[in-house]
Design an enzyme around this catalytic site. Structure first.
Site, PDB file in Angstrom:
ATOM      1  N   LYS A 141       0.883  -1.243  -0.022  1.00  0.00           N
ATOM      2  CA  LYS A 141      -0.016  -0.076   0.122  1.00  0.00           C
ATOM      3  C   LYS A 141       0.878   1.089  -0.156  1.00  0.00           C
ATOM      4  CE  LYS A 141      -4.116   2.177   2.270  1.00  0.00           C
ATOM      5  NZ  LYS A 141      -3.461   3.569   2.111  1.00  0.00           N
ATOM      6  N   ARG A 162      -7.925  12.197  -7.289  1.00  0.00           N
ATOM      7  CA  ARG A 162      -8.984  11.743  -6.744  1.00  0.00           C
ATOM      8  C   ARG A 162     -10.019  12.609  -6.276  1.00  0.00           C
ATOM      9  NH1 ARG A 162     -11.209  10.329  -1.863  1.00  0.00           N
ATOM     10  NH2 ARG A 162     -12.017   8.154  -2.008  1.00  0.00           N
TER      11      ARG A 162
HETATM   12  S1  IVH Z   1      -6.837  -0.342  -4.715  1.00  0.00           S
HETATM   13  C1  IVH Z   1     -11.252   0.005  -4.725  1.00  0.00           C
HETATM   14  N1  IVH Z   1      -4.128  -0.561  -4.450  1.00  0.00           N
HETATM   15  O1  IVH Z   1      -4.990   3.512  -0.673  1.00  0.00           O
HETATM   16  C2  IVH Z   1      -9.664  -0.038  -4.425  1.00  0.00           C
HETATM   17  N2  IVH Z   1      -5.085   1.133  -3.382  1.00  0.00           N
HETATM   18  O2  IVH Z   1      -6.737   3.927   1.592  1.00  0.00           O
HETATM   19  C3  IVH Z   1      -8.995   1.030  -4.601  1.00  0.00           C
HETATM   20  N3  IVH Z   1      -3.563   2.838  -2.447  1.00  0.00           N
HETATM   21  O3  IVH Z   1      -7.333   5.531  -2.425  1.00  0.00           O
HETATM   22  C4  IVH Z   1      -7.673   1.034  -4.121  1.00  0.00           C
HETATM   23  N4  IVH Z   1      -1.611   1.614  -2.873  1.00  0.00           N
HETATM   24  O4  IVH Z   1      -4.911   5.623  -3.125  1.00  0.00           O
HETATM   25  C5  IVH Z   1      -5.203   0.183  -4.085  1.00  0.00           C
HETATM   26  N5  IVH Z   1      -2.001  -1.192  -4.275  1.00  0.00           N
HETATM   27  C6  IVH Z   1      -2.979  -0.319  -4.101  1.00  0.00           C
HETATM   28  C7  IVH Z   1      -2.621   0.748  -3.307  1.00  0.00           C
HETATM   29  C8  IVH Z   1      -3.894   1.745  -2.972  1.00  0.00           C
HETATM   30  C9  IVH Z   1      -2.103   2.608  -2.455  1.00  0.00           C
HETATM   31  C10 IVH Z   1      -4.091   4.114  -2.000  1.00  0.00           C
HETATM   32  C11 IVH Z   1      -5.398   4.316  -3.052  1.00  0.00           C
HETATM   33  C12 IVH Z   1      -6.735   4.485  -2.172  1.00  0.00           C
HETATM   34  C13 IVH Z   1      -6.155   4.520  -0.567  1.00  0.00           C
HETATM   35  C14 IVH Z   1      -6.956   3.776   0.267  1.00  0.00           C
END
Ligand code: IVH
Length: 351
Positions: A141, A162
């Site tokens: 993440k 976003r």
């Molecule tokens: S998937 C519907 N994958 O984390 C799922 N998000 O706390 C959408 N983020 O707004 C997110 N690394 O900006 C996804 N490998 C990853 C990510 C990631 C960072 C961020 C993303 C999201 C936030 C949520």
């Protein structure tokens, strides 16, 4: 060019002219072919260096290729195309900078798990709804900023922040400067007419520190952390400033690829990779929740040796049919969760 004038004059002459271009037309045709080959090479090495961080040639060799392309495009300005790697700054997208962009599909956020118990309760809930245990994909993440990208017929035409999830700001001009992000997709098996992807923009820690060192030397105020710095760069009014910094993007989701149906998130990631989009090299398929837990533990050990900051792991149900069955709440998908590591001490701020 000669062709057009001849076309309107006499169709017979046209076919003759097309078969036998004159010398300057021949030079232009050759230059066009050469420019295309150079662009493909520069784009390939940009991807290797900036997205994969595994360069195949020395910097000096790259500089020569790039210089050759610039020289060719200077000699033949008619060969310059907006998706040329020389055209990352200025031009396309600058007029719309910061204009509101309505996302075609809302950018959701993620529910969090702060312990393995919370992770197991999430897994149990899904098992109950699906009637089976799903398999997963785990990804770091990244502690960055979400971006939404649109490629039309393979060309990057829109990049947005976003915002509130429904409407973001147009930052196309700034995202075009990210060297690991292709302005034109690789067209191995053709590109979709419309491709919409989501990703995370961020700065590597070393690049953030170098930038702060420079700012310090100039007596300018410092940035608190890489995330704030990346945010500042995305919000730059002058994309030349963004271009001068090594902002990066990893793509982690596909909203829509016209004409393409993929069965799993893992297939999505490899499809994005095939198109030349940067995908995190540490994403892994995990057959069950125990494998996901192992990934979480292992990544936490490596957390401080990664090039960029992470604040946890995103665990995603792999099969798209499972994702569809689980659906989303108003705020977040039920098929994904963010496992959060304990917050880092803000040592930079204290310094
Ligand atoms: S998937 C519907 N994958 O984390 C799922 N998000 O706390 C959408 N983020 O707004 C997110 N690394 O900006 C996804 N490998 C990853 C990510 C990631 C960072 C961020 C993303 C999201 C936030 C949520």
């Amino acid at each position: 060019m000669g062709f057009k004038q001849l076309q309107s004059a006499n169709p017979l002459v046209v076919s003759y002219a097309l078969m036998k271009p004159n010398r300057s037309e021949r030079r232009l045709l050759e230059a066009r072919k050469h420019a295309e080959a150079l662009r493909a090479k520069v784009m390939h090495h940009d991807y290797q260096y900036h997205a994969l961080q595994s360069p195949e040639i020395a910097d000096a060799e790259y500089d020569l290729l790039y210089r050759e392309l610039v020289d060719l495009e200077t000699e033949f300005p008619e060969l310059v195309v907006p998706d040329s790697p020389t055209q990352r700054v200025g031009g396309i997208g600058s007029d719309d900078l910061f204009q509101p962009v309505k996302h075609s599909v809302r950018l959701l956020s993620l529910d969090n798990a702060f312990s393995h118990d919370e992770l197991m309760s999430w897994q149990k809930r899904m098992e109950r709804s699906l009637g089976h245990s799903p398999s997963y994909v785990c990804e770091p993440k990244i502690d960055g900023l979400s971006v939404a990208l649109v490629y039309e017929r393979g060309i990057l035409t829109r990049g947005a922040t976003r915002g509130d999830g429904t409407t973001g700001e147009n930052i196309t001009a700034n995202l075009r400067t990210v060297r690991g992000l292709p302005l034109k997709l690789k067209a191995n098996e053709g590109v979709p007419d419309w491709l919409e992807v989501r990703g995370e923009a961020f700065l590597n820690i070393a690049d953030f520190e170098a930038m702060n060192r420079e700012l310090g030397e100039q007596g300018k105020p410092l940035f608190a952390n890489p995330r704030n710095t990346a945010s500042g760069l995305l919000r730059q009014k002058d994309s030349r400033v963004t271009a001068s910094r090594p902002l990066r993007v990893y793509c982690h989701g596909l909203v829509h690829a016209k004409g393409h149906t993929l069965k799993s998130h893992w297939e999505v990631l490899s499809y994005l990779e095939q198109l030349g989009l940067p995908v995190h090299p540490m994403a892994r398929q995990c057959p069950d929740i125990h494998a996901a837990q192992h990934y979480i533990t292992e990544l936490e050990k490596q957390r401080h040796s990664l090039a960029h900051e992470i604040d946890g792991v995103v665990i995603k149900v792999d099969r798209i049919s499972d994702q569809e069955e689980l659906g989303t709440t108003a705020k977040a998908p039920r098929w994904a969760i963010a496992y959060k590591y304990p917050a880092e001490e803000q040592t930079t701020r204290l310094k």
